[in-house]
Write an enzyme that holds these catalytic residues in place. Structure first.
Site, PDB file in Angstrom:
ATOM      1  N   SER A   9       0.858  -1.195   0.000  1.00 24.72           N
ATOM      2  CA  SER A   9       0.000   0.000   0.000  1.00 24.72           C
ATOM      3  C   SER A   9       0.889   1.237   0.000  1.00 24.72           C
ATOM      4  O   SER A   9       1.689   1.431   0.919  1.00 24.72           O
ATOM      5  CB  SER A   9      -0.891   0.031   1.239  1.00 24.72           C
ATOM      6  OG  SER A   9      -1.412   1.339   1.392  1.00 24.72           O
ATOM      7  N   HIS A  34      -0.981  -1.250  -4.470  1.00 26.52           N
ATOM      8  CA  HIS A  34      -2.270  -0.971  -3.820  1.00 26.52           C
ATOM      9  C   HIS A  34      -2.383   0.528  -3.538  1.00 26.52           C
ATOM     10  O   HIS A  34      -1.538   1.099  -2.838  1.00 26.52           O
ATOM     11  CB  HIS A  34      -2.360  -1.776  -2.532  1.00 26.52           C
ATOM     12  CG  HIS A  34      -3.683  -1.700  -1.833  1.00 26.52           C
ATOM     13  ND1 HIS A  34      -4.756  -2.503  -2.173  1.00 26.52           N
ATOM     14  CD2 HIS A  34      -4.101  -0.930  -0.804  1.00 26.52           C
ATOM     15  CE1 HIS A  34      -5.783  -2.227  -1.381  1.00 26.52           C
ATOM     16  NE2 HIS A  34      -5.411  -1.268  -0.538  1.00 26.52           N
ATOM     17  N   ASP A  36      -4.654   3.465  -1.983  1.00 28.55           N
ATOM     18  CA  ASP A  36      -5.759   3.743  -1.059  1.00 28.55           C
ATOM     19  C   ASP A  36      -6.322   5.136  -1.293  1.00 28.55           C
ATOM     20  O   ASP A  36      -5.648   6.136  -1.037  1.00 28.55           O
ATOM     21  CB  ASP A  36      -5.263   3.613   0.389  1.00 28.55           C
ATOM     22  CG  ASP A  36      -5.063   2.161   0.791  1.00 28.55           C
ATOM     23  OD1 ASP A  36      -5.994   1.368   0.601  1.00 28.55           O
ATOM     24  OD2 ASP A  36      -3.963   1.833   1.274  1.00 28.55           O
ATOM     25  N   MET A  38      -9.070   7.828  -0.297  1.00 25.96           N
ATOM     26  CA  MET A  38      -9.943   8.177   0.842  1.00 25.96           C
ATOM     27  C   MET A  38     -10.510   9.578   0.660  1.00 25.96           C
ATOM     28  O   MET A  38      -9.819  10.466   0.154  1.00 25.96           O
ATOM     29  CB  MET A  38      -9.144   8.116   2.143  1.00 25.96           C
ATOM     30  CG  MET A  38      -8.457   6.782   2.373  1.00 25.96           C
ATOM     31  SD  MET A  38      -7.675   6.739   3.984  1.00 25.96           S
ATOM     32  CE  MET A  38      -6.828   5.147   3.905  1.00 25.96           C
ATOM     33  N   HIS A  67      -8.146   0.883  -4.315  1.00 30.03           N
ATOM     34  CA  HIS A  67      -9.092   0.616  -3.235  1.00 30.03           C
ATOM     35  C   HIS A  67      -9.819   1.916  -2.922  1.00 30.03           C
ATOM     36  O   HIS A  67      -9.248   2.816  -2.299  1.00 30.03           O
ATOM     37  CB  HIS A  67      -8.298   0.091  -2.026  1.00 30.03           C
ATOM     38  CG  HIS A  67      -9.106  -0.160  -0.807  1.00 30.03           C
ATOM     39  ND1 HIS A  67      -8.540  -0.384   0.427  1.00 30.03           N
ATOM     40  CD2 HIS A  67     -10.457  -0.230  -0.604  1.00 30.03           C
ATOM     41  CE1 HIS A  67      -9.487  -0.568   1.326  1.00 30.03           C
ATOM     42  NE2 HIS A  67     -10.661  -0.469   0.725  1.00 30.03           N
ATOM     43  N   MET A  69     -12.217   4.121  -1.003  1.00 32.59           N
ATOM     44  CA  MET A  69     -12.939   4.307   0.265  1.00 32.59           C
ATOM     45  C   MET A  69     -13.641   5.649   0.157  1.00 32.59           C
ATOM     46  O   MET A  69     -13.280   6.622   0.847  1.00 32.59           O
ATOM     47  CB  MET A  69     -11.942   4.254   1.437  1.00 32.59           C
ATOM     48  CG  MET A  69     -11.415   2.850   1.695  1.00 32.59           C
ATOM     49  SD  MET A  69      -9.865   2.807   2.643  1.00 32.59           S
ATOM     50  CE  MET A  69      -8.690   2.966   1.303  1.00 32.59           C
ATOM     51  N   MET A 138     -11.344  -6.276   4.992  1.00 35.34           N
ATOM     52  CA  MET A 138     -10.632  -5.269   5.786  1.00 35.34           C
ATOM     53  C   MET A 138     -10.367  -5.840   7.172  1.00 35.34           C
ATOM     54  O   MET A 138     -11.300  -6.181   7.905  1.00 35.34           O
ATOM     55  CB  MET A 138     -11.459  -3.988   5.925  1.00 35.34           C
ATOM     56  CG  MET A 138     -11.548  -3.136   4.681  1.00 35.34           C
ATOM     57  SD  MET A 138      -9.958  -2.634   3.962  1.00 35.34           S
ATOM     58  CE  MET A 138      -9.189  -1.783   5.343  1.00 35.34           C
ATOM     59  N   ASP A 176      -6.462  -6.713   4.024  1.00 42.31           N
ATOM     60  CA  ASP A 176      -5.859  -5.383   4.088  1.00 42.31           C
ATOM     61  C   ASP A 176      -5.971  -4.807   5.496  1.00 42.31           C
ATOM     62  O   ASP A 176      -7.074  -4.606   6.012  1.00 42.31           O
ATOM     63  CB  ASP A 176      -6.612  -4.493   3.079  1.00 42.31           C
ATOM     64  CG  ASP A 176      -6.049  -3.082   2.979  1.00 42.31           C
ATOM     65  OD1 ASP A 176      -5.044  -2.781   3.632  1.00 42.31           O
ATOM     66  OD2 ASP A 176      -6.641  -2.285   2.217  1.00 42.31           O
TER      67      ASP A 176
END
Ligand code: DX5
Ligand code: ZN
Length: 218
Positions: A9, A34, A36, A38, A67, A69, A138, A176
């Site tokens: 990540s 990966h 992330d 957000m 990913h 979120m 998660m 993750d």
């Protein structure tokens, strides 16, 4: 025997040197990158958007595993697809029409993933088993790197593995959050095939990336 993939990540990377960091991860043996994403709404933190994914794309040939979120999510799928994401994962809790969102991801020729928060039961997968290319469990509450693995998620990983085996399906089963060289074997034994690792990859700096990744494979 299943080959375990490691997906570092970049949340734990040096954000001022992301291109270099990704090249170093590829050289160190990473399988996916990966990313992330957000939004400060679905999760209590803000990171990066599609513009950064687009900027990173030329720096690696590895799959960009994005990913999301974010909530709402549907309106951003095309941006991430166009930016060069290979896998786009959305949270089951972040969209009222998960099936539609997964179809939308696939309509751009991308792999579609679904993520489950620690408190989300596997029943949300009931009518989606054959629709997903990746299931993300998660093992921390999403929002931050460096949290501790929630042990109850081992049971969830095993239950998903059993359900997949029963159906003869083999999407990536990704885990993750809080993965370390000490708990990776438990996660793999429970049935995971892809381990996301932020802190555990980046600890010690670039000279340690290869050894850190190797240590996670079990
Ligand atoms: C949390 C993110 C994770 C996190 C992993 O919301 O989805 O990818 O960065 O970081 P570590 O491995 O440090 O728990
Ligand atoms: Zn993640």
């Amino acid at each position: 025997m299943t080959t375990i993939k490691i997906a570092p990540s970049i949340l734990s990377a040096d954000f001022a040197r992301l291109g270099e960091e990704i090249r170093a991860l590829e050289a160190a043996g990473a399988d996916y990158i990966h990313v992330d994403v957000m939004d400060g709404h679905f999760v209590p933190n803000i990171t990066i958007g599609a513009t950064v994914v687009k900027a990173l794309r030329p720096h690696t040939t590895l799959p960009l595993d994005v990913h999301l979120m974010i909530q709402p999510v549907d309106g951003f799928i095309k941006d991430f697809a166009d930016a060069g994401a290979d896998i786009i994962t959305v949270h089951a809790e972040a969209t009222p029409h998960v099936h539609r969102t997964l179809q939308l991801i696939k309509s751009f020729g991308k792999k579609a993933g679904i993520s489950l928060n620690p408190a989300t039961p596997i029943s949300v997968l009931e009518y989606l088993w054959a629709e997903v290319d990746l299931i993300l469990v998660m093992s921390v509450n999403p929002g931050f790197g460096g949290q501790s693995f929630i042990p109850s998620q081992l049971e969830k990983i095993a239950a998903i593995r059993a359900a997949l085996d029963k159906r003869g399906l083999s999407p990536d089963l990704q885990v993750d959050g809080g993965i370390t060289r000490h708990n990776a074997a438990d996660v793999i034994n429970a049935g995971a095939t892809v381990l996301v690792a932020g802190t555990a990859t980046f600890t010690g700096g670039e000279a340690h990336y290869a050894a850190n990744i190797k240590a996670l494979r079990g």
